[in-house]
Design a protein around this motif. Structure first.
Motif, short mmCIF file in Angstrom:
data_model
loop_
_atom_site.label_atom_id
_atom_site.label_comp_id
_atom_site.label_asym_id
_atom_site.label_seq_id
_atom_site.Cartn_x
_atom_site.Cartn_y
_atom_site.Cartn_z
N LEU A 1 4.73 -2.73 3.07
CA LEU A 1 4.86 -4.05 2.43
C LEU A 1 4.64 -5.09 3.51
O LEU A 1 5.36 -5.10 4.52
CB LEU A 1 6.23 -4.21 1.79
N GLY A 2 3.63 -5.96 3.35
CA GLY A 2 3.28 -6.85 4.43
C GLY A 2 2.92 -8.25 4.00
O GLY A 2 2.57 -8.51 2.84
N THR B 1 0.84 -1.19 0.00
CA THR B 1 0.00 0.00 0.00
C THR B 1 0.88 1.24 0.00
O THR B 1 2.02 1.23 0.49
CB THR B 1 -0.92 0.06 1.24
N GLN B 2 0.33 2.32 -0.55
CA GLN B 2 1.03 3.60 -0.55
C GLN B 2 0.03 4.74 -0.43
O GLN B 2 -1.02 4.73 -1.08
CB GLN B 2 1.85 3.79 -1.82
N TYR B 3 0.36 5.70 0.42
CA TYR B 3 -0.38 6.95 0.49
C TYR B 3 0.61 8.08 0.27
O TYR B 3 1.71 8.08 0.83
CB TYR B 3 -1.06 7.12 1.86
N ARG B 4 0.22 9.07 -0.52
CA ARG B 4 1.12 10.20 -0.74
C ARG B 4 0.33 11.48 -0.90
O ARG B 4 -0.84 11.46 -1.31
CB ARG B 4 2.00 9.99 -1.97
N PHE B 5 0.99 12.57 -0.55
CA PHE B 5 0.42 13.90 -0.68
C PHE B 5 1.47 14.81 -1.32
O PHE B 5 2.64 14.82 -0.90
CB PHE B 5 0.01 14.46 0.68
N LEU B 6 1.06 15.56 -2.34
CA LEU B 6 1.94 16.48 -3.04
C LEU B 6 1.33 17.87 -3.03
O LEU B 6 0.14 18.04 -3.24
CB LEU B 6 2.17 16.04 -4.50
N ASP B 7 2.18 18.88 -2.79
CA ASP B 7 1.73 20.27 -2.79
C ASP B 7 2.76 21.10 -3.54
O ASP B 7 3.96 21.07 -3.22
CB ASP B 7 1.57 20.78 -1.35
#
Length: 323
Positions: free
Chosen positions: A64-65, A34-40
């Protein structure tokens, strides 16, 4: 000209393998990423004056699991459930870059928080047992968090019971302890409520909670009704200090947060009609959720953002015909 661009989102992929050793023994194994990302990104340019700036900020977490669950049906009334899990968390709390333009010259300033890798593992064992009037499940989960500065290890007991005290009338109760490695902060500046995720460290331990529930349930072939009470106590919570923001800068984030506690409690009344052409359910919840931090709101308790004192739900369905 000037503009601001915000992008955020999740990505998830998983696969599962199931192996049946016998009708009484079954093993499930899952691999996931899984991946969560925030860009500004903020940009301003004044071309006649030959000045301007660019700000870029990124925050993300990748996991990673692998998890395995073993189900053993010892008898018709006794089941043993056991499992283990291992997750590698990769945190990038915030990387930023700023460019200033003046008379054709570029001045850059880069700030970043060092990426951190945290291992999380777990072992659990449960024993669901069912009889005519009594159902209960006693278990324990062992949670371990391995950070760069410190190792945390917690036993997490949990217990639930359901007893039929009268015909079709059940008394229910449960207790559970849980710990969470990841802390979430909601930015107080961005109007759309940007979320940032940070790991526990040597200075900031994992959050902890204890949950108690108690309820009564009545059910027959036509109706189902119940009333439930719950109490959740939380410790080692963190929040941004008053006036702080991670928007564009997450450096020294540990010195910009406030430790505290929380509590949630409530009652829910539920009624459901299951038979006939007219079916549906109605529920009413009376709840309270609050937080307390020494350096926020002068140390006084205040309602949490998910505090909803009264909540009424109604669902009605009518069957016009067999089709």
């Amino acid at each position: 000209r000037s503009f601001q661009r915000n992008r955020w989102g999740n990505f998830l992929t998983a696969t599962r393998w199931e192996h049946v050793f016998s009708p009484q023994v079954r093993l499930n194994t899952r691999f996931s990423f899984t991946q969560y990302r925030f860009l500004d990104k903020d940009e301003y340019r004044n071309r006649p004056a030959k000045t301007g700036y660019e700000n870029f900020f990124r925050s993300r977490i990748r996991d990673l699991g692998i998890n395995s669950d073993l189900d053993v049906f010892v008898t018709n009334h006794w089941q043993v459930k056991a499992g283990a899990g291992l997750v590698l968390h990769h945190f990038e709390p915030g990387n930023s870059k700023m460019n200033n333009y003046s008379e054709g010259e570029v001045y850059s300033n880069t700030g970043f928080t060092n990426p951190s890798r945290v291992w999380e593992n777990s072992l659990y064992l449960e024993n669901p047992v069912s009889f005519n009037r009594l159902n209960f499940n006693a278990g324990i989960r062992l949670a371990g968090f391995f950070t760069k500065e410190k190792t945390y290890f917690y036993p997490e007991p949990r217990f639930s019971v359901s007893l039929e005290i009268l015909e079709n009338l059940r008394l229910k109760g449960s207790y559970a302890e849980m710990h969470q490695l990841v802390h979430m902060f909601e930015n107080q500046v961005a109007g759309f409520g940007t979320e940032f995720f940070f790991p526990s460290t040597g200075k900031i331990p994992p959050s902890a909670s204890r949950i108690f529930t108690l309820g009564l349930e009545k059910e027959n072939e036509h109706f189902q009704a119940g009333i439930d009470f719950y109490l959740k106590k939380m410790a080692n919570l963190v929040s941004m200090k008053e006036g702080e923001s991670f928007q564009g800068n997450a450096i020294d984030w540990q010195g910009r947060v406030e430790p505290g506690t929380g509590r949630a409690k409530g009652m829910e009344i539920f009624l459901r009609k299951k038979s006939g052409n007219l079916t549906g359910w109605i529920s009413y919840t009376l709840a309270k959720s609050d937080r307390q931090f020494a350096g926020i709101n002068e140390g006084r308790t205040f309602p949490y953002q998910f505090d909803r004192r009264h909540n009424l739900n109604l669902v009605v369905s009518y069957k016009l015909s067999d089709k």
